[in-house]
Write an enzyme that holds these catalytic residues in place. Sequence first.
Site, PDB file in Angstrom:
ATOM      1  N   GLY A  97     -16.580   3.386  -1.083  1.00 47.81           N
ATOM      2  CA  GLY A  97     -15.566   2.782  -1.627  1.00 47.81           C
ATOM      3  C   GLY A  97     -15.156   1.308  -1.178  1.00 47.81           C
ATOM      4  N   THR A 129       1.071  -1.176   0.095  1.00 49.04           N
ATOM      5  CA  THR A 129       0.035  -0.133   0.061  1.00 49.04           C
ATOM      6  C   THR A 129       0.616   1.169  -0.103  1.00 49.04           C
ATOM      7  OG1 THR A 129      -1.970   0.801   0.929  1.00 49.04           O
ATOM      8  CG2 THR A 129      -0.384   0.313   2.539  1.00 49.04           C
ATOM      9  N   LYS A 188       3.518   1.582  -3.752  1.00 50.10           N
ATOM     10  CA  LYS A 188       3.248   0.875  -4.967  1.00 50.10           C
ATOM     11  C   LYS A 188       3.986   1.383  -6.084  1.00 50.10           C
ATOM     12  CE  LYS A 188      -1.740   0.738  -3.388  1.00 50.10           C
ATOM     13  NZ  LYS A 188      -2.935   1.212  -3.719  1.00 50.10           N
ATOM     14  N   TYR A 224     -14.352   4.745   2.333  1.00 49.92           N
ATOM     15  CA  TYR A 224     -15.238   3.917   2.917  1.00 49.92           C
ATOM     16  C   TYR A 224     -15.438   3.928   4.598  1.00 49.92           C
ATOM     17  CZ  TYR A 224     -10.841   1.532   3.578  1.00 49.92           C
ATOM     18  OH  TYR A 224      -9.552   1.057   3.767  1.00 49.92           O
ATOM     19  N   ASN A 271     -10.484  19.857  -9.640  1.00 48.11           N
ATOM     20  CA  ASN A 271      -9.635  19.373  -8.689  1.00 48.11           C
ATOM     21  C   ASN A 271      -9.049  20.912  -7.969  1.00 48.11           C
ATOM     22  OD1 ASN A 271      -7.623  17.676  -7.346  1.00 48.11           O
ATOM     23  ND2 ASN A 271      -5.950  18.627  -8.222  1.00 48.11           N
ATOM     24  N   ARG A 272      -8.839  20.711  -6.650  1.00 56.07           N
ATOM     25  CA  ARG A 272      -8.391  22.050  -5.965  1.00 56.07           C
ATOM     26  C   ARG A 272      -6.995  22.618  -6.698  1.00 56.07           C
ATOM     27  NH1 ARG A 272      -5.876  21.326  -0.145  1.00 56.07           N
ATOM     28  NH2 ARG A 272      -4.742  19.844  -1.198  1.00 56.07           N
ATOM     29  N   THR A 273      -5.935  21.640  -7.046  1.00 51.41           N
ATOM     30  CA  THR A 273      -4.895  22.337  -8.124  1.00 51.41           C
ATOM     31  C   THR A 273      -5.205  22.165  -9.383  1.00 51.41           C
ATOM     32  OG1 THR A 273      -3.766  21.675  -5.961  1.00 51.41           O
ATOM     33  CG2 THR A 273      -2.335  22.144  -7.852  1.00 51.41           C
TER      34      THR A 273
HETATM   35  P1  ATR Z   1      -4.478   9.638  -3.534  1.00 53.46           P
HETATM   36  O1  ATR Z   1      -3.467   8.624  -3.481  1.00 53.46           O
HETATM   37  O2  ATR Z   1      -5.559   8.961  -2.454  1.00 53.46           O
HETATM   38  O3  ATR Z   1      -5.266   9.990  -4.761  1.00 53.46           O
HETATM   39  P2  ATR Z   1      -3.326  12.080  -3.259  1.00 53.46           P
HETATM   40  O4  ATR Z   1      -2.384  11.846  -4.396  1.00 53.46           O
HETATM   41  O5  ATR Z   1      -2.746  13.182  -1.957  1.00 53.46           O
HETATM   42  O6  ATR Z   1      -3.965  10.748  -2.804  1.00 53.46           O
HETATM   43  O7  ATR Z   1      -4.584  13.013  -3.734  1.00 53.46           O
HETATM   44  C1  ATR Z   1      -5.470  13.545  -2.689  1.00 53.46           C
HETATM   45  C2  ATR Z   1      -6.470  14.329  -3.564  1.00 53.46           C
HETATM   46  O8  ATR Z   1      -7.546  14.996  -2.625  1.00 53.46           O
HETATM   47  C3  ATR Z   1      -6.070  15.423  -4.582  1.00 53.46           C
HETATM   48  O9  ATR Z   1      -6.871  15.500  -5.623  1.00 53.46           O
HETATM   49  C4  ATR Z   1      -6.153  16.737  -3.583  1.00 53.46           C
HETATM   50  O10 ATR Z   1      -6.114  17.910  -4.335  1.00 53.46           O
HETATM   51  P3  ATR Z   1      -4.759  18.558  -4.638  1.00 53.46           P
HETATM   52  O11 ATR Z   1      -4.334  18.043  -6.099  1.00 53.46           O
HETATM   53  O12 ATR Z   1      -5.426  20.193  -4.812  1.00 53.46           O
HETATM   54  O13 ATR Z   1      -4.024  18.430  -3.324  1.00 53.46           O
HETATM   55  C5  ATR Z   1      -7.546  16.387  -2.854  1.00 53.46           C
HETATM   56  N1  ATR Z   1      -7.295  17.278  -1.567  1.00 53.46           N
HETATM   57  C6  ATR Z   1      -6.960  16.640  -0.223  1.00 53.46           C
HETATM   58  N2  ATR Z   1      -7.072  17.740   0.409  1.00 53.46           N
HETATM   59  C7  ATR Z   1      -7.814  18.611  -0.061  1.00 53.46           C
HETATM   60  C8  ATR Z   1      -8.286  19.728   0.482  1.00 53.46           C
HETATM   61  N3  ATR Z   1      -8.515  20.268   1.853  1.00 53.46           N
HETATM   62  N4  ATR Z   1      -9.361  20.481  -0.418  1.00 53.46           N
HETATM   63  C9  ATR Z   1      -9.470  20.066  -1.698  1.00 53.46           C
HETATM   64  N5  ATR Z   1      -8.908  18.871  -2.296  1.00 53.46           N
HETATM   65  C10 ATR Z   1      -8.057  18.165  -1.420  1.00 53.46           C
END
Ligand code: ATR
Length: 276
Positions: A241, A43, A47, A220, A152-154
């Site tokens: 999930g 995990t 990965k 989940y 997406n936020r970013t």
């Molecule tokens: P995973 O492997 O589970 O996808 P990750 O790569 O860290 O984990 O991705 C987390 C996702 O949740 C991303 O889309 C992240 O947005 P950013 O790309 O902007 O970082 C989103 N996410 C996490 N915390 C967030 C928050 N406080 N507000 C909005 N989006 C959030």
Amino acid sequence: MQNAGISSLGLNWRYLAFDVDPDDLKPAIDGAKAMKFIGLNLTVPHKILALEMVDALDESAQTWGAVNTIRFEGLTDHQGWQPIGRLHPDEIIDLRSVGFNTDADAITRSLQEDLSVTLPGATVLLLGAGGAGRTAALKLATEGVSALYLVNRTRAKAEEILAEINQRFPQVQAAIGYPEDGVDLLLNATSLGLKAGDPMPIDDQHFPLGRASAVYDMIYRPAETELLRRAKASGCRTANGLGMLLYQGVKALEIWSGKSAPIGIMRQALTKNIYG
Ligand code: ATR
């Protein structure tokens, strides 16, 4: 769920958890091979690291760029490479580790079986562009969805996925931002909702939840996020999930054992383990 599945198949195996530092991952995999383990699951954060650490990659791991399942195989004089679980230790003349990915298929299998979504031709709003979001976007595109809206936020990360979809799947109508019309599926692949008090992963001023026929949250735990609660109240079909977790494990057990995994028994054990 794995031990329930293993015992139902009558196998004399045990599934155990090991906490491994990423710096020790290579010796851990090689050590498990030397001890003739049947296989491993990996995990986060292992990965992607494991891609470089196994002796061979199955097509699934190459396609999705991550390894969540390893099968150890033995070479024999007469049968070539075989899963170690099917061999007598005395006939093994060499060993290798093979990396697989069972996560991507689990996403679409759970969408189909837990939420009755027909993916070919579907319109999808996908929230999140991290590792899980990227895999979901590409997997949905391979399944033939007709339109994919990425939020997406970013924004730059969503744009990277958009570029990849446009290049590899030009037939999919992909765009950044909320759609004007309804969608067949809203999929949350962000981590928002894991913690109590998290904001919603979607701006429901921009996109009222009732515009989605079905809503899937990869989270989940908790079993019902605020997103799923509101989606249900808006009349959407919903699923969390857990099915993704189940089906990646089902496929892993099949890869190790070469047998059909007992899905009902594994689901029951998983549900009991996670929800009590
Ligand atoms: P995973 O492997 O589970 O996808 P990750 O790569 O860290 O984990 O991705 C987390 C996702 O949740 C991303 O889309 C992240 O947005 P950013 O790309 O902007 O970082 C989103 N996410 C996490 N915390 C967030 C928050 N406080 N507000 C909005 N989006 C959030």
